[in-house]
Design a protein around this motif. Structure first.
Motif, short mmCIF file in Angstrom:
data_model
loop_
_atom_site.label_atom_id
_atom_site.label_comp_id
_atom_site.label_asym_id
_atom_site.label_seq_id
_atom_site.Cartn_x
_atom_site.Cartn_y
_atom_site.Cartn_z
N SER A 130 0.85 -1.19 0.00
CA SER A 130 0.00 0.00 0.00
C SER A 130 0.87 1.23 0.00
CB SER A 130 -0.91 0.02 1.24
OG SER A 130 -0.11 0.12 2.42
N GLU A 131 0.30 2.37 -0.39
CA GLU A 131 1.03 3.62 -0.32
C GLU A 131 1.44 3.91 1.12
OE1 GLU A 131 -0.91 6.87 -2.20
OE2 GLU A 131 -1.23 5.80 -4.09
N GLU A 132 0.55 3.56 2.04
CA GLU A 132 0.84 3.82 3.45
C GLU A 132 2.04 3.00 3.92
OE1 GLU A 132 -3.20 5.11 2.54
OE2 GLU A 132 -2.12 3.26 2.12
N GLY A 133 2.11 1.76 3.47
CA GLY A 133 3.25 0.92 3.82
C GLY A 133 4.54 1.50 3.29
N GLU A 134 4.49 2.09 2.09
CA GLU A 134 5.69 2.68 1.51
C GLU A 134 6.12 3.94 2.27
OE1 GLU A 134 7.50 1.16 -1.17
OE2 GLU A 134 6.18 -0.31 -0.25
N ILE A 135 5.17 4.72 2.77
CA ILE A 135 5.50 5.89 3.58
C ILE A 135 6.23 5.47 4.84
CG2 ILE A 135 4.48 7.71 5.03
CD1 ILE A 135 2.38 8.10 2.84
N LEU A 136 5.73 4.43 5.49
CA LEU A 136 6.36 3.96 6.73
C LEU A 136 7.76 3.43 6.46
CD1 LEU A 136 3.30 2.20 8.37
CD2 LEU A 136 4.37 4.32 9.11
N LEU A 137 7.94 2.73 5.33
CA LEU A 137 9.26 2.22 4.99
C LEU A 137 10.23 3.37 4.68
CD1 LEU A 137 8.39 -0.92 2.87
CD2 LEU A 137 9.54 -0.88 5.08
N ALA A 138 9.73 4.41 4.01
CA ALA A 138 10.58 5.57 3.74
C ALA A 138 11.01 6.23 5.05
CB ALA A 138 9.84 6.58 2.85
N GLN A 139 10.09 6.36 6.00
CA GLN A 139 10.45 6.93 7.29
C GLN A 139 11.52 6.08 7.99
OE1 GLN A 139 6.62 7.26 9.29
NE2 GLN A 139 6.55 9.45 8.85
N GLN A 140 11.37 4.77 7.88
CA GLN A 140 12.35 3.88 8.50
C GLN A 140 13.73 4.07 7.88
OE1 GLN A 140 11.23 -0.30 8.66
NE2 GLN A 140 13.35 -0.92 8.46
N LYS A 141 13.77 4.17 6.54
CA LYS A 141 15.04 4.34 5.84
C LYS A 141 15.69 5.66 6.22
CE LYS A 141 17.98 3.20 2.48
NZ LYS A 141 18.82 1.98 2.48
N ILE A 142 14.91 6.71 6.32
CA ILE A 142 15.45 8.01 6.73
C ILE A 142 15.96 7.93 8.17
CG2 ILE A 142 14.82 10.41 7.23
CD1 ILE A 142 12.73 10.11 4.92
N GLY A 143 15.19 7.31 9.04
CA GLY A 143 15.57 7.21 10.43
C GLY A 143 16.88 6.48 10.64
N GLU A 144 17.20 5.53 9.76
CA GLU A 144 18.44 4.77 9.90
C GLU A 144 19.68 5.65 9.71
OE1 GLU A 144 18.00 1.70 7.01
OE2 GLU A 144 16.59 0.53 8.23
N LYS A 145 19.50 6.83 9.16
CA LYS A 145 20.62 7.75 9.00
C LYS A 145 20.94 8.51 10.29
CE LYS A 145 21.68 6.88 4.76
NZ LYS A 145 23.02 6.38 4.40
N VAL A 146 20.13 8.28 11.31
CA VAL A 146 20.33 8.96 12.59
C VAL A 146 20.45 7.95 13.74
CG1 VAL A 146 19.38 10.69 14.19
CG2 VAL A 146 18.98 10.92 11.75
N PHE A 147 19.73 6.85 13.63
CA PHE A 147 19.67 5.86 14.70
C PHE A 147 19.62 4.48 14.07
CE2 PHE A 147 17.19 3.41 17.90
CZ PHE A 147 18.04 3.57 18.99
N ASN A 148 20.59 3.62 14.40
CA ASN A 148 20.69 2.32 13.73
C ASN A 148 19.96 1.20 14.45
OD1 ASN A 148 22.29 1.66 15.91
ND2 ASN A 148 24.17 1.40 14.73
N GLY A 149 19.14 1.54 15.43
CA GLY A 149 18.41 0.54 16.20
C GLY A 149 19.00 0.29 17.57
N ASP A 150 20.28 0.63 17.70
CA ASP A 150 20.97 0.46 18.97
C ASP A 150 21.56 1.76 19.50
OD1 ASP A 150 20.64 -2.40 19.18
OD2 ASP A 150 22.14 -2.59 17.59
N GLN A 151 21.97 2.63 18.59
CA GLN A 151 22.63 3.85 19.02
C GLN A 151 22.52 4.93 17.95
OE1 GLN A 151 26.74 2.86 19.63
NE2 GLN A 151 27.04 2.12 17.56
N VAL A 152 22.77 6.16 18.37
CA VAL A 152 22.78 7.29 17.44
C VAL A 152 24.00 7.18 16.54
CG1 VAL A 152 23.03 9.79 17.29
CG2 VAL A 152 21.49 8.80 18.99
N VAL A 153 23.82 7.52 15.26
CA VAL A 153 24.93 7.49 14.29
C VAL A 153 24.99 8.81 13.54
CG1 VAL A 153 24.88 4.98 14.00
CG2 VAL A 153 23.44 6.40 12.55
N LYS A 154 26.13 9.07 12.98
CA LYS A 154 26.41 10.15 12.05
C LYS A 154 26.28 11.55 12.63
CE LYS A 154 25.35 7.44 7.91
NZ LYS A 154 26.67 7.50 7.29
N PHE A 155 25.06 11.99 12.97
CA PHE A 155 24.84 13.39 13.32
C PHE A 155 24.96 13.61 14.83
CE2 PHE A 155 22.62 13.01 9.27
CZ PHE A 155 23.05 14.15 8.61
#
Length: 275
Positions: A130-155
């Protein structure tokens, strides 16, 4: 599948971009990395996006630092653009999800995609398609650039530098539109009521919350809200030089930037700021 395979147009554009970057001291490591990884092939499309972004900076006469250590462990940020204010850019490419692949039929010259809105009667896999599922996946992908599931990364925590995540949206619902981008960032308050996407959360239909919203349930969302000044979205079509910088949409984080802040920063921004 569309936006999963390197197109002839993109390949032709990169045949001009990569030799130019190879002659630029700060960009040469990126051009060499692409060459080591096999050059112009579909698997390298996220790196080729980085190269076009780098080329856009080069065309403006800027001298960024590639793979800059921002001070968070051993992680690096794609580009630091120095100036009176330092700008830190991290790029990410949204690739076709498995749900979209399942919902897509490729029959010769025609490609059809069948996405449906999530329903209570659907199983989890059906709702993902669904489009909604794709929005949530995009948010997840963006979030991985800040938090990898265990700790803050990059910024790091904001310290005067401006932090931007640039999102390549070509493979997101044929590029999506500004309202998709605004819901990803701002949730239901960022789009007209009739365009709000909803999702089943704990058995109840709720609007999908934006990464900049305190109500967003994503684990990375608090870190995005605390550390990222802008989310920037772009979906290229022509691959002409500088297209990224002409088409990009920057969405400021109201938790970190007031309207006056945005007005003051806009003239300094290495990429176009606009709505």
């Amino acid at each position: 599948m569309w936006c999963e395979t390197l197109s002839e147009r993109e390949g032709q554009a990169m045949q001009k971009v990569l030799p130019e970057l190879n002659e630029v001291q700060w960009a040469k490591p990126l051009a060499e990395r692409i060459d080591r990884d096999g050059g112009l092939k579909s698997e390298n499309m996220p790196l080729l996006f980085e190269a076009r972004f780098a080329h856009g900076l080069y065309l403006q006469g800027l001298t960024p630092e590639y793979e800059y250590r921002g001070g968070v462990g051993e992680t690096v940020i794609d580009f630091r653009v120095p100036g009176n204010t330092d700008w830190l850019f991290e790029l990410t490419s949204i690739r076709p999800s498995e749900a979209v692949k399942r919902a897509t039929l490729d029959r010769g010259p025609f490609i059809s995609r069948f996405l449906q809105s999530p329903r209570m009667a659907n199983n989890a896999g059906q709702n993902e398609e669904s489009e909604e599922g794709e929005i949530l996946l995009a948010q997840q992908k963006i979030g991985e650039k800040v938090f990898n599931g265990d700790q803050v990364v990059k910024f790091p925590e904001p310290d005067g530098r401006i932090h931007i995540i640039v999102v390549d949206m070509r493979a997101f619902l044929d590029g999506g539109d500004q309202w998709d981008y605004r819901q990803i960032a701002y949730g239901p308050n960022g789009v007209p009521q009739e365009l709000v996407h909803c999702w089943l959360h704990r058995g109840q239909w709720q609007p999908i919350r934006g990464l900049f919203e305190p109500e967003c349930p994503g684990r990375a969302a608090p870190h995005v809200r605390q550390r990222i000044h802008f989310l920037a979205f772009v979906a290229e079509k022509t691959y002409e030089p500088g297209e990224i910088f002409k088409q990009i949409l920057l969405l400021p984080n109201p938790a970190l930037l007031s309207n006056d802040d945005v007005k003051a920063l806009a003239p300094q921004c290495p990429v176009k700021y606009g709505a």
